[in-house]
Structures are given as C-alpha cells and as structure tokens.
Scaffold this motif. Structure first.
Motif, PDB file in Angstrom:
ATOM      1  N   ALA A   1       0.823  -1.211   0.000  1.00 11.94           N
ATOM      2  CA  ALA A   1       0.000   0.000   0.000  1.00 11.94           C
ATOM      3  C   ALA A   1       0.852   1.254   0.000  1.00 11.94           C
ATOM      4  CB  ALA A   1      -0.928   0.008   1.211  1.00 11.94           C
ATOM      5  N   LYS A   2       2.048   1.179   0.629  1.00  9.30           N
ATOM      6  CA  LYS A   2       2.830   2.389   0.857  1.00  9.30           C
ATOM      7  C   LYS A   2       4.239   2.356   0.272  1.00  9.30           C
ATOM      8  CE  LYS A   2      -0.087   4.881   3.329  1.00  9.30           C
ATOM      9  NZ  LYS A   2      -0.507   6.243   2.959  1.00  9.30           N
ATOM     10  N   VAL A   3       4.922   1.229   0.391  1.00  6.44           N
ATOM     11  CA  VAL A   3       6.325   1.181  -0.041  1.00  6.44           C
ATOM     12  C   VAL A   3       6.414   0.901  -1.534  1.00  6.44           C
ATOM     13  CG1 VAL A   3       8.575   0.095   0.340  1.00  6.44           C
ATOM     14  CG2 VAL A   3       6.988   0.391   2.266  1.00  6.44           C
ATOM     15  N   ASP A   4       5.749  -0.129  -1.998  1.00  6.79           N
ATOM     16  CA  ASP A   4       5.632  -0.433  -3.426  1.00  6.79           C
ATOM     17  C   ASP A   4       4.146  -0.506  -3.746  1.00  6.79           C
ATOM     18  OD1 ASP A   4       6.029  -1.167  -6.036  1.00  6.79           O
ATOM     19  OD2 ASP A   4       6.669  -3.220  -5.603  1.00  6.79           O
ATOM     20  N   PRO A   5       3.479   0.634  -3.820  1.00  6.42           N
ATOM     21  CA  PRO A   5       2.012   0.648  -3.832  1.00  6.42           C
ATOM     22  C   PRO A   5       1.400   0.099  -5.111  1.00  6.42           C
ATOM     23  CG  PRO A   5       2.872   2.853  -4.169  1.00  6.42           C
ATOM     24  CD  PRO A   5       4.055   1.988  -3.832  1.00  6.42           C
ATOM     25  N   ILE A   6       0.295  -0.566  -4.958  1.00  6.21           N
ATOM     26  CA  ILE A   6      -0.420  -1.119  -6.109  1.00  6.21           C
ATOM     27  C   ILE A   6      -0.995  -0.020  -6.986  1.00  6.21           C
ATOM     28  CG2 ILE A   6      -0.972  -3.279  -4.920  1.00  6.21           C
ATOM     29  CD1 ILE A   6      -3.821  -2.195  -4.469  1.00  6.21           C
ATOM     30  N   THR A   7      -1.084   1.205  -6.442  1.00  6.54           N
ATOM     31  CA  THR A   7      -1.653   2.313  -7.205  1.00  6.54           C
ATOM     32  C   THR A   7      -0.637   2.979  -8.135  1.00  6.54           C
ATOM     33  OG1 THR A   7      -1.170   3.724  -5.300  1.00  6.54           O
ATOM     34  CG2 THR A   7      -3.418   2.866  -5.506  1.00  6.54           C
ATOM     35  N   ALA A   8       0.640   2.651  -7.996  1.00 10.38           N
ATOM     36  CA  ALA A   8       1.665   3.257  -8.853  1.00 10.38           C
ATOM     37  C   ALA A   8       1.502   2.750 -10.280  1.00 10.38           C
ATOM     38  CB  ALA A   8       3.055   2.917  -8.328  1.00 10.38           C
ATOM     39  N   PRO A   9       1.872   3.561 -11.284  1.00  5.65           N
ATOM     40  CA  PRO A   9       1.805   3.087 -12.677  1.00  5.65           C
ATOM     41  C   PRO A   9       2.616   1.807 -12.848  1.00  5.65           C
ATOM     42  CG  PRO A   9       2.209   5.453 -12.592  1.00  5.65           C
ATOM     43  CD  PRO A   9       2.332   4.974 -11.185  1.00  5.65           C
TER      44      PRO A   9
ATOM     45  N   ASN B   1     -14.095  -2.387   7.553  1.00  6.02           N
ATOM     46  CA  ASN B   1     -13.720  -0.994   7.803  1.00  6.02           C
ATOM     47  C   ASN B   1     -12.255  -0.730   7.468  1.00  6.02           C
ATOM     48  OD1 ASN B   1     -13.905  -2.625  10.489  1.00  6.02           O
ATOM     49  ND2 ASN B   1     -12.325  -1.097  10.924  1.00  6.02           N
ATOM     50  N   HIS B   2     -11.386  -1.731   7.664  1.00  7.92           N
ATOM     51  CA  HIS B   2      -9.965  -1.513   7.383  1.00  7.92           C
ATOM     52  C   HIS B   2      -9.662  -1.471   5.883  1.00  7.92           C
ATOM     53  CE1 HIS B   2      -8.246  -1.365  11.371  1.00  7.92           C
ATOM     54  NE2 HIS B   2      -9.054  -2.336  11.746  1.00  7.92           N
ATOM     55  N   GLU B   3     -10.614  -1.808   5.056  1.00  6.50           N
ATOM     56  CA  GLU B   3     -10.419  -1.649   3.612  1.00  6.50           C
ATOM     57  C   GLU B   3     -10.195  -0.178   3.242  1.00  6.50           C
ATOM     58  OE1 GLU B   3     -10.066  -4.971   3.567  1.00  6.50           O
ATOM     59  OE2 GLU B   3     -12.223  -5.129   3.911  1.00  6.50           O
ATOM     60  N   PHE B   4     -10.649   0.733   4.098  1.00 10.64           N
ATOM     61  CA  PHE B   4     -10.587   2.159   3.786  1.00 10.64           C
ATOM     62  C   PHE B   4      -9.353   2.842   4.388  1.00 10.64           C
ATOM     63  CE2 PHE B   4     -14.900   0.787   3.287  1.00 10.64           C
ATOM     64  CZ  PHE B   4     -15.362   1.486   2.185  1.00 10.64           C
ATOM     65  N   ASN B   5      -8.511   2.086   5.094  1.00  7.22           N
ATOM     66  CA  ASN B   5      -7.386   2.695   5.806  1.00  7.22           C
ATOM     67  C   ASN B   5      -6.375   3.386   4.909  1.00  7.22           C
ATOM     68  OD1 ASN B   5      -6.990   0.314   8.583  1.00  7.22           O
ATOM     69  ND2 ASN B   5      -8.516   1.880   8.191  1.00  7.22           N
ATOM     70  N   TYR B   6      -6.245   2.922   3.673  1.00  9.57           N
ATOM     71  CA  TYR B   6      -5.248   3.494   2.770  1.00  9.57           C
ATOM     72  C   TYR B   6      -5.879   4.431   1.741  1.00  9.57           C
ATOM     73  CZ  TYR B   6      -2.296  -0.174   4.736  1.00  9.57           C
ATOM     74  OH  TYR B   6      -1.590  -0.981   5.589  1.00  9.57           O
ATOM     75  N   GLY B   7      -7.141   4.752   1.945  1.00 10.52           N
ATOM     76  CA  GLY B   7      -7.822   5.653   1.029  1.00 10.52           C
ATOM     77  C   GLY B   7      -8.597   4.923  -0.042  1.00 10.52           C
ATOM     78  N   ILE B   8      -9.482   5.647  -0.678  1.00  6.64           N
ATOM     79  CA  ILE B   8     -10.384   5.051  -1.663  1.00  6.64           C
ATOM     80  C   ILE B   8      -9.642   4.629  -2.924  1.00  6.64           C
ATOM     81  CG2 ILE B   8     -12.375   5.534  -3.147  1.00  6.64           C
ATOM     82  CD1 ILE B   8     -13.434   7.310  -0.865  1.00  6.64           C
ATOM     83  N   GLU B   9      -8.601   5.370  -3.308  1.00  8.53           N
ATOM     84  CA  GLU B   9      -7.866   5.012  -4.518  1.00  8.53           C
ATOM     85  C   GLU B   9      -7.242   3.617  -4.391  1.00  8.53           C
ATOM     86  OE1 GLU B   9      -4.239   6.609  -7.422  1.00  8.53           O
ATOM     87  OE2 GLU B   9      -4.542   7.520  -5.455  1.00  8.53           O
ATOM     88  N   THR B  10      -6.631   3.343  -3.243  1.00 12.86           N
ATOM     89  CA  THR B  10      -6.037   2.013  -3.026  1.00 12.86           C
ATOM     90  C   THR B  10      -7.110   0.937  -3.022  1.00 12.86           C
ATOM     91  OG1 THR B  10      -4.161   2.910  -1.806  1.00 12.86           O
ATOM     92  CG2 THR B  10      -4.691   0.600  -1.423  1.00 12.86           C
ATOM     93  N   LEU B  11      -8.228   1.219  -2.379  1.00 18.46           N
ATOM     94  CA  LEU B  11      -9.314   0.242  -2.333  1.00 18.46           C
ATOM     95  C   LEU B  11      -9.848  -0.042  -3.730  1.00 18.46           C
ATOM     96  CD1 LEU B  11     -11.406  -1.530  -1.000  1.00 18.46           C
ATOM     97  CD2 LEU B  11     -12.706   0.536  -0.390  1.00 18.46           C
ATOM     98  N   ARG B  12     -10.044   0.996  -4.532  1.00 17.47           N
ATOM     99  CA  ARG B  12     -10.562   0.788  -5.890  1.00 17.47           C
ATOM    100  C   ARG B  12      -9.568  -0.003  -6.747  1.00 17.47           C
ATOM    101  NH1 ARG B  12     -15.970   1.033  -6.017  1.00 17.47           N
ATOM    102  NH2 ARG B  12     -16.803   3.086  -5.503  1.00 17.47           N
ATOM    103  N   LYS B  13      -8.287   0.253  -6.565  1.00 20.42           N
ATOM    104  CA  LYS B  13      -7.293  -0.513  -7.320  1.00 20.42           C
ATOM    105  C   LYS B  13      -7.319  -1.975  -6.906  1.00 20.42           C
ATOM    106  CE  LYS B  13      -3.943  -0.963 -10.274  1.00 20.42           C
ATOM    107  NZ  LYS B  13      -4.171  -0.774 -11.726  1.00 20.42           N
ATOM    108  N   PHE B  14      -7.424  -2.223  -5.618  1.00 20.27           N
ATOM    109  CA  PHE B  14      -7.556  -3.596  -5.138  1.00 20.27           C
ATOM    110  C   PHE B  14      -8.800  -4.248  -5.725  1.00 20.27           C
ATOM    111  CE2 PHE B  14      -9.403  -6.467  -1.861  1.00 20.27           C
ATOM    112  CZ  PHE B  14      -8.434  -7.457  -1.899  1.00 20.27           C
TER     113      PHE B  14
END
Length: 603
Positions: free
Chosen positions: A120-128, A151-164
């Motif tokens: 989520a943070k170091v090598d994030p799935i949201t990166a290109p 509820n913890h699905e939202f801890n990294y923000g909606i963008e990360t959740l949508r990518k997941f």
C-alpha cells in the motif's frame, strides 16, 4: 478517485454429470417395480449446498509472524494464513463437490501486516505499472466468490481500495456503503450465483454484503463527503426482500459486524457497530450470516427472527485465517421452488492442515521482499525495551511513541499561532509481547510496537477535557480494594475494554487510584509541577482512530483539529530512531503516571 459504481458479476456454475446404472432389470421385476412406484408418492427433490466463509484476514497469507521473523505461534498452538485456508477449502470442495460450494469473506482484507503495508505504501499497487496486491492474487487463486467490505479496507484511502477491487476476480460487496451525493451503493450490494445441479432445478444463492458504520468515524479523513454508511439493519431490510423477489432460494449475509449488539463509538453514530445478531432478529428472509469484525470464534449461533419465528444461523471464524466456517444447507424442492429445510454451521481449524503449495509458490517472492524490508537495521538500542508490563506500569517503550508524536506535532505547528502551546500526547499499549532488544534495531522491531497503520492528528484540548479523558481511560482497570491481593492478569480490561482503548498521556503527571469507583480515579493531576489548570489549553497529539472518536473517549472527536497528516505513526517512529541513530531511554522515557490504592502505590 471518482466513486463510479462498478458493474458486479452474476456468476453461474452450470455443471452436468452422468448417472451410472448398476445393472439390467428383468421385465417382470421392472413391471412390478413400476406398479409399486405408481402407488407411492415420488420422493422429494433434495440438494445439499455448502457455503464456506472467512473473515478479518488482515493480510495474513502465510503462517508467519513478520514482527518476530518466525513461524507464527500462540499459546493455543493456532496457525493462520490463507495458504492454510486454501488447503481446508480444497478438502471441502473434494468432499462436497466444487459445484456444490461457495466461498465468501466478511471483510478486513488489505490491512494488518507488514505485507499489506508494503504494497500500500512502499511499493504501492496504485503506482503506474504497480504490483498486484498479494491478497488479490491469493484470493483469486483460491477462488473466492464474493467478499464484503471491512472498515480496514478504507485505511489506505479510496484510490487504493478501488485498485484492489479492480485486481480481484470477485466483487467487493457493500450494500450500506453509499455515495454521499446520490445515496446509491458505491459498491455492489449483492452477488447471486445460479447453481444447476444435474437432474435438478437450478438453485439461486444470494450473498448480501454489509460493512461497518464506524468507517464514517475511523476513516473520516478519506470518506467524509464521499461515502456514507447507514445501519446494517436498515439496509438489510431494504435488500433482502429484493433478493427474494429476484428468485433467491438461499440468502446469506456477509456482515463486517460483530454479534454483540454493542458499539465502541458510544452515541457518536445512530447505528450499531456489532449488529449481526440484530439483523438476524429483525430482518425476515435471511438463512445465514457470516459474521466478522469482532475477532472472536463463534462456531454456530442460532437467532430467532422476531417476525417469522425462523431460526437464522450465524457463524464467525477466528480472524487471520485461523478458522474456516462452513454453512451446510439442506434444500428441498416443492411446489415449484426450493426452500431451505435446515442449516448447520461448523468451523474447521487451520492448524490441522499444511500450507497449500500452490499459494506458497505464488506469493513467495512477495513474502521474501517484505521479510527483507522489515529486517532493515535503522539504529542501535542501549537497553532492551518491552511492553510486557506496559498495561499497568509506566513503560519507557510507550514513552517512545508519545515522544515521537510530540516532536512531530511541535515541528508541524512551529510557525503557527499554536506554537507556544504545550504539546502532550497519547499512546496505547497495543501489544503485550513487543520487544526492542538491546543492540541493532530493525523496522520489524519498531513495527511490532505500533501494529496499526494509524496516522497523527493534533487537537486543541483544555485541562478539564484532558482530566475527563484520563478518567475515561482509567475505566480500563478493575476496581480493586486496598487490601485485596493483586493479580495483574485480572487487573485490566474491565468491562471487556481492549488494551488499545487504554491510553497513556504524556506531559502530565497523575495517579490512577484503582480502589476508587470509575470516574473518580485520577488523583494528583499536575502539569509542570503545579495542579492542572482546567482552563489551560493544550495541543493533544493523538492517532487518527482516537481523533475520529474511536474508543468513544470524551471531547477529543469534537475538539478543534489543528493539523493532521497521512504518514503512519509507525513510519514516524522509524524516522525518529534512524535520525537519532541510538535509541536511548534517556532521550524519551518519562515518569508520568502510576497505579495507587487509596494513595499507596500498587507497585
């Protein structure tokens, strides 16, 4: 990220099988059999279905403790991880026939271990060109049919959740996760699977996903103005009749909500946090509920619906993939439709099986990368620091957290009108086993101290509000008479209060008199050697969970917010230690509080 509703899948499993005849039957015997059959009613058509469920996986794929850099173990000999669950699932599918099973989950999937933090943070799935989330890869490989949002699905923000969500081969369900503007579901509310058993009418199985209203508090920074989360009972009452009208023969609810009927956030929300049993009791038409969120094991709980008198079966498998719940349905076909004749729930235990080599091979590289990451050395400790006694003694290891929070907030407010105000901080003894050994200090050591992905917030509080805050925190201790024997195992967690809802507060000095009744325990409360001025203003450095009302501590949620950031407190601790190079208690330890009984120290 825009909250466009995704189209969700309605999967069908259509299978066929031949029927083998054991041998030929002679003509006279056959005629006699036909005559006998004509006199008897035809046997009812029956079908057996099994719905498997997990919950609160929290990023556990392997039976591995990243904080100890070793195989996971606990006092009860449990094992955890999706690699074990995969073996259990394979066994059930072999026993029942894969076409006769579904696999669902009740949420809290993408947060909880260094593995999930890393992606989520170091090598994030949201990166290109970023990686596929390990939990998506594992759950896709195992063959999940549907997963409810936790509820913890939202801890990294909606963008990360949508990518997941995009990376999953199954829908993420949330009937009560609504777009704040349209009040329409922002995620698929339900999933329907049509099963076609050989020689039998099709069976429609519906899974309704419900998440926790507390998201509005706990992840306010990410969801405010974008999503709203009404109560589970209200939304179940809306959607279950719709599912029945769509021809659902079986209705299962996957609910990220415990069964106790209680809430950790008091009256801050008009919706109950742990309402799964209330849903079963109040909403007709539900056959079974997969329960999540509470991290407890309930093999089978029977709840009577107050409107129909029908029994609803609930089950909650133990968190971290330690258990797998099974709902075994028996259906009978009569008058042109299937009805559920009976439901039985059981759990299977991950410690009874080995890892599935398919999952181990698939995720080994991701796992190895994270193991290397958490074992990076970032400093040196002069002393061994531990949380073993931190629940009931002022421990320097917790002072490290508050010191880091104070320093970060002071720096953030240095050029503001609040720079002259004193900064104090809260922290909780999250773990009872965390240890930072003397010698090399790694990210793993520091991560074990702060296991949650909380971020830092600065709130404006008065002395009077802080006293009330401390009184509430002190309810964590069991009232203990001055002459009673002390058993530290029975001294804390009064009323079921978890360790993470007990707070130290740095910068103040105070006694907690556990001989007194709750609400009258804080004694000798001082600041800078003088009695606390109730009107004095302080900057209170708190984690976002507490700042948003988590734990229902008084005043803090409604207090003016002066500053907030998205960097995890865990990361701030690592940065602080890295900058210092040497972790010396002289730089952070402070004597802030002690337990007393009628004024006499307990320890």
């Amino acid at each position: 990220m825009p909250l466009n509703r995704r189209k969700f899948l309605e999967k069908s499993a259509v299978t066929g099988a031949g029927v083998a005849l054991a041998g030929a039957v002679g003509a006279p015997a056959a005629e006699a059999a036909e005559a006998s059959a004509a006199r008897k009613p035809k046997p009812a058509k029956r079908y057996s279905l099994t719905v498997m469920g997990t919950t609160d996986l929290h990023g556990n794929i392997f039976n591995w403790d990243y904080f100890k850099d070793a195989e996971y173990t606990d006092a009860k000999g449990n094992a955890k991880g999706l690699s074990r669950v995969s073996t259990l699932v394979n066994q059930v599918r072999a026993e029942k026939g894969r076409r006769n099973t579904l696999l669902i989950d009740a949420g809290d999937t993408i947060q909880g271990t260094p593995l999930t933090y890393y992606y989520a943070k170091v090598d994030p799935i949201t990166a290109p060109g970023g990686p596929v989330h390990p939990m998506a890869a594992a759950m896709n490989a195992i063959g999940y049919d549907a997963v409810a949002l936790g509820n913890h699905e939202f801890n990294y923000g909606i963008e990360t959740l949508r990518k997941f969500e995009d990376q999953c081969d199954f829908p993420l369900l949330g009937a009560n996760a609504l777009d704040a503007k349209t009040l329409k579901p922002a995620f698929p509310p339900y999933f329907i699977k049509k099963i076609c058993p050989p020689g039998l009418p099709p069976v429609k199985v519906a899974v309704l996903g419900l998440t926790n209203p507390g998201i509005a508090i706990w992840d306010k920074a990410y969801v405010e103005g974008k999503l709203v989360f009404p109560g589970l009972e209200e939304q179940a009452a809306k959607w279950v009749p719709k599912l029945r009208s769509m021809g659902a023969d079986v209705v299962v609810v996957s609910a990220h909500s415990g069964s106790s009927g209680t809430s950790s956030y008091g009256d801050q929300l008009p919706y109950i946090e742990n309402s799964a049993a209330l849903v079963a009791q109040q909403v007709p038409g539900i056959d079974a509920i997969l329960v999540g969120h509470a991290h407890t094991e309930i093999a089978e709980l029977l709840v009577t619906n107050e409107k129909t008198g029908k029994t609803v079966v609930l089950s909650e498998p133990l968190c971290y993939a330690q258990r797998l719940s099974l709902f075994d349905f028996e259906l009978v076909f009569a008058k042109g439709r299937w009805t559920v004749e009976s439901v039985k729930a059981t759990v299977r235990d991950s410690r009874t099986v080995a890892d599935d080599p398919k999952i181990t091979k698939l995720l080994k590289d991701d796992h190895d990368i994270v193991v290397e990451y958490v074992n990076q050395v970032v400093g040196t400790a002069t002393d061994t620091l531990t949380t073993v006694e931190a629940r009931y003694k002022d421990a320097p290891i917790i002072d490290l957290i508050t010191k880091v929070q104070e320093d970060v907030v002071k720096a953030a407010l240095a050029s503001t009108e609040y720079a002259s105000l004193p900064v104090i901080a809260q922290a909780s003894p999250f773990s009872r086993t965390s240890e930072i050994p003397a010698g090399d200090v790694t990210i793993r050591d520091l991560s074990s101290l702060y296991v949650f992905d909380n971020t830092l917030v600065a709130k404006l509080m008065t002395g009077a509000q802080l006293k009330a805050y401390l009184e509430y925190s002190a309810e964590y201790f069991v009232q203990t008479a001055a002459d009673a024997a002390i058993d530290v195992e029975k001294l804390t967690n009064a009323g079921g209060r978890p360790d993470y809802n007990y707070d130290y507060v740095s910068g103040l000095s105070y006694d907690i008199d556990i001989a007194q009744a709750a609400g009258s325990r804080i004694k000798n409360l001082t600041y800078n050697g003088a009695a606390l001025d109730e009107a004095q203003k302080f900057v209170f450095a708190v984690n976002n969970y507490r700042a948003n009302g988590g734990g229902a501590f008084p005043h803090v949620a409604s207090a003016t917010e002066l500053w907030a950031e998205s960097t995890e407190i865990r990361t701030r601790i690592a940065e602080w230690v890295t900058a210092k190079g040497v972790l010396n208690p002289a730089d952070f330890a402070s004597a802030d509080w002690k337990l007393t009984r009628n004024g006499t120290p307990v320890f």
